[in-house]
Design an enzyme around this catalytic site. Structure first.
Site, PDB file in Angstrom:
ATOM      1  N   ARG A 126       0.877  -1.177   0.000  1.00 34.65           N
ATOM      2  CA  ARG A 126       0.000   0.000   0.000  1.00 34.65           C
ATOM      3  C   ARG A 126       0.910   1.221   0.000  1.00 34.65           C
ATOM      4  O   ARG A 126       1.705   1.414   0.919  1.00 34.65           O
ATOM      5  CB  ARG A 126      -0.917   0.000   1.221  1.00 34.65           C
ATOM      6  CG  ARG A 126      -1.608   1.332   1.444  1.00 34.65           C
ATOM      7  CD  ARG A 126      -2.732   1.253   2.426  1.00 34.65           C
ATOM      8  NE  ARG A 126      -3.849   0.524   1.883  1.00 34.65           N
ATOM      9  CZ  ARG A 126      -5.085   0.568   2.390  1.00 34.65           C
ATOM     10  NH1 ARG A 126      -5.340   1.307   3.462  1.00 34.65           N
ATOM     11  NH2 ARG A 126      -6.065  -0.125   1.844  1.00 34.65           N
TER      12      ARG A 126
ATOM     13  N   HIS B 217      -7.358   0.709  -6.487  1.00 31.73           N
ATOM     14  CA  HIS B 217      -7.547  -0.169  -5.326  1.00 31.73           C
ATOM     15  C   HIS B 217      -8.201  -1.473  -5.846  1.00 31.73           C
ATOM     16  O   HIS B 217      -9.386  -1.726  -5.600  1.00 31.73           O
ATOM     17  CB  HIS B 217      -8.429   0.523  -4.288  1.00 31.73           C
ATOM     18  CG  HIS B 217      -8.347  -0.051  -2.906  1.00 31.73           C
ATOM     19  ND1 HIS B 217      -7.635  -1.200  -2.612  1.00 31.73           N
ATOM     20  CD2 HIS B 217      -8.899   0.347  -1.730  1.00 31.73           C
ATOM     21  CE1 HIS B 217      -7.749  -1.466  -1.326  1.00 31.73           C
ATOM     22  NE2 HIS B 217      -8.497  -0.545  -0.776  1.00 31.73           N
TER      23      HIS B 217
ATOM     24  N   GLN C  43     -10.077  -4.028  -3.530  1.00 33.50           N
ATOM     25  CA  GLN C  43     -11.369  -3.519  -3.067  1.00 33.50           C
ATOM     26  C   GLN C  43     -12.447  -3.733  -4.131  1.00 33.50           C
ATOM     27  O   GLN C  43     -13.534  -4.232  -3.830  1.00 33.50           O
ATOM     28  CB  GLN C  43     -11.249  -2.021  -2.740  1.00 33.50           C
ATOM     29  CG  GLN C  43     -12.531  -1.420  -2.183  1.00 33.50           C
ATOM     30  CD  GLN C  43     -12.874  -1.973  -0.818  1.00 33.50           C
ATOM     31  OE1 GLN C  43     -12.084  -1.913   0.107  1.00 33.50           O
ATOM     32  NE2 GLN C  43     -14.071  -2.524  -0.671  1.00 33.50           N
TER      33      GLN C  43
ATOM     34  N   ASP D 166     -17.625   6.542  -1.443  1.00 32.07           N
ATOM     35  CA  ASP D 166     -16.368   6.468  -0.686  1.00 32.07           C
ATOM     36  C   ASP D 166     -16.124   7.849  -0.085  1.00 32.07           C
ATOM     37  O   ASP D 166     -16.806   8.820  -0.438  1.00 32.07           O
ATOM     38  CB  ASP D 166     -15.224   6.048  -1.626  1.00 32.07           C
ATOM     39  CG  ASP D 166     -13.924   5.747  -0.884  1.00 32.07           C
ATOM     40  OD1 ASP D 166     -13.948   5.637   0.363  1.00 32.07           O
ATOM     41  OD2 ASP D 166     -12.873   5.648  -1.547  1.00 32.07           O
TER      42      ASP D 166
ATOM     43  N   CYS E 224     -16.651   1.295   0.796  1.00 30.83           N
ATOM     44  CA  CYS E 224     -15.476   0.451   1.044  1.00 30.83           C
ATOM     45  C   CYS E 224     -14.957   0.598   2.465  1.00 30.83           C
ATOM     46  O   CYS E 224     -14.177  -0.234   2.916  1.00 30.83           O
ATOM     47  CB  CYS E 224     -14.386   0.762   0.036  1.00 30.83           C
ATOM     48  SG  CYS E 224     -13.889   2.492   0.027  1.00 30.83           S
TER      49      CYS E 224
ATOM     50  N   ARG F 209     -13.325  -8.800   1.518  1.00 31.17           N
ATOM     51  CA  ARG F 209     -11.925  -8.489   1.224  1.00 31.17           C
ATOM     52  C   ARG F 209     -11.063  -9.729   1.495  1.00 31.17           C
ATOM     53  O   ARG F 209     -10.191 -10.076   0.709  1.00 31.17           O
ATOM     54  CB  ARG F 209     -11.435  -7.317   2.089  1.00 31.17           C
ATOM     55  CG  ARG F 209     -12.001  -5.949   1.747  1.00 31.17           C
ATOM     56  CD  ARG F 209     -11.507  -5.438   0.409  1.00 31.17           C
ATOM     57  NE  ARG F 209     -10.057  -5.405   0.340  1.00 31.17           N
ATOM     58  CZ  ARG F 209      -9.282  -4.419   0.822  1.00 31.17           C
ATOM     59  NH1 ARG F 209      -9.848  -3.364   1.372  1.00 31.17           N
ATOM     60  NH2 ARG F 209      -7.968  -4.462   0.695  1.00 31.17           N
TER      61      ARG F 209
HETATM   62  N1   CP Z   1     -11.158  -0.237   2.358  1.00 40.00           N
HETATM   63  C1   CP Z   1      -9.891  -0.297   2.814  1.00 40.00           C
HETATM   64  O1   CP Z   1      -8.929  -0.444   2.054  1.00 40.00           O
HETATM   65  O2   CP Z   1      -9.785  -0.249   4.166  1.00 40.00           O
HETATM   66  P1   CP Z   1      -8.421   0.017   4.969  1.00 40.00           P
HETATM   67  O3   CP Z   1      -7.921   1.390   4.554  1.00 40.00           O
HETATM   68  O4   CP Z   1      -8.821  -0.052   6.403  1.00 40.00           O
HETATM   69  O5   CP Z   1      -7.432  -1.049   4.595  1.00 40.00           O
END
Ligand code: CP
Length: 314
Positions: A109, A136, A139, A231, A273, A301
């Protein structure tokens, strides 16, 4: 257990996958989820190690990847960007070459999509994008898996994303375009998804039969929506931007409230999300209502990422 044979080494964006590969991942995720609920685990990643590099905060991504790989007999290492040498300037290329000699897969990430691309190009092992400023993919796959497992025909439903045209929206558009879905993106013209992402999605839609609509007109384009998705308006790293208040003002008509939800189709389901900024892009009364399937998305997820890891590390 049928593990998909993917043509890609890495999952950097949804466009690394074909429609058939996505549907194979959905089927494997459904099987792994069902078996887990029956108390059956599978050692599909026995003795495999996953390095998880985080240069941004996370709850769902971190916990779902770590728990998922453990359930499959493997092991995860949490590597905070501040704690490993990347934080002191070691190149992503050297990091990739070194980690390739220790572990079997890297999930990262980070900020720039190019970082993920450079990591993958210099790794002998699979790399999974766990969120960048641009995409992403895990997701989006979890989200459409959530729709898929509810038994809806992906080609028939109307899926609407409302709000900021951000990284999640970009991956959802790509996935909808590949899967041949009807997807509308609603938001102010200032915060539409990038034109290169939209143009590529339109090209993919031409191949798959998908219908992708980009609009600002709530009254015209919300009607008939089966799944309404939003989001946060201010993504990670944008909090101190001087234009934050102006952005929130432009997005305010696109907040999901009960009256706005009533403009959708009967029984429209609400998706997010998470994490949510309750009261900003979505009201509590919607998020906590029976229309909300946000916790199913969050759970999924883990199931879809287990399928992704099995396919990439097979
Ligand atoms: N939706 C998502 O990626 O959540 P986090 O940022 O908690 O990993």
């Amino acid at each position: 257990m049928k593990i998909p044979r993917l043509t890609t080494k890495d999952l950097l964006s949804i466009t690394d996958l074909s429609r058939d590969e996505i549907l194979q991942l959905f089927r494997l995720a459904a099987r792994l989820k069902a078996d887990l609920k029956m108390g059956r685990n599978h050692d599909l990643l026995k003795k495999k190690s996953l390095a998880m590099i985080f240069e941004k905060s996370s709850t769902r991504t971190r916990v779902s990847f770590e728990t998922g790989v453990t359930q499959l007999g493997g092991h995860a290492l949490f590597l905070s960007g501040n704690d490993i040498q990347i934080g002191r300037g070691e190149t992503i290329q050297d990091t990739a070459k070194v980690l390739s000699r220790y572990v079997d897969c890297i999930m990262i990430r980070t900020f720039a999509q190019q970082t993920v691309v450079d990591l993958a190009e210099n790794s002998r092992i699979p790399v999974i994008n766990g969120l960048t400023d641009l995409f992403h993919p895990c997701q989006a796959l979890a989200d459409f898996f959530t729709v898929y497992e509810r038994g809806d025909d992906l080609g028939s439903i109307k899926f609407t994303y409302i709000g900021d045209g951000n990284n999640v929206a970009n991956s959802l558009i790509q996935c909808a375009a590949i899967l041949g879905m009807r997807m509308t993106v609603l938001g102010p013209s200032e915060f539409k998804p990038p034109s290169d992402i939209v143009n590529e999605a339109m090209r993919l839609a031409g191949e798959s039969g998908a219908e992708i609509v980009i609009s600002s007109d709530i009254d015209k384009d919300l009607a008939g929506t089966d799944y309404l998705y939003t989001d946060v308006w201010i993504s990670m790293g944008q909090e101190n931007d001087p234009t934050v208040q102006q952005k929130k003002a432009l997005l305010s008509p696109y907040k999901i409230t009960m009256p706005l939800l009533q403009k959708c189709g009967n029984g429209c389901q609400v998706m997010h999300c998470l994490p949510a900024h309750r009261g900003e892009e979505i009201d509590d009364s919607v998020l906590d209502s029976e229309r909300s399937i946000v916790y199913e998305q969050a759970e999924n997820r883990m199931h879809i990422q287990k399928a992704i890891m099995c396919a990439l590390m097979r």
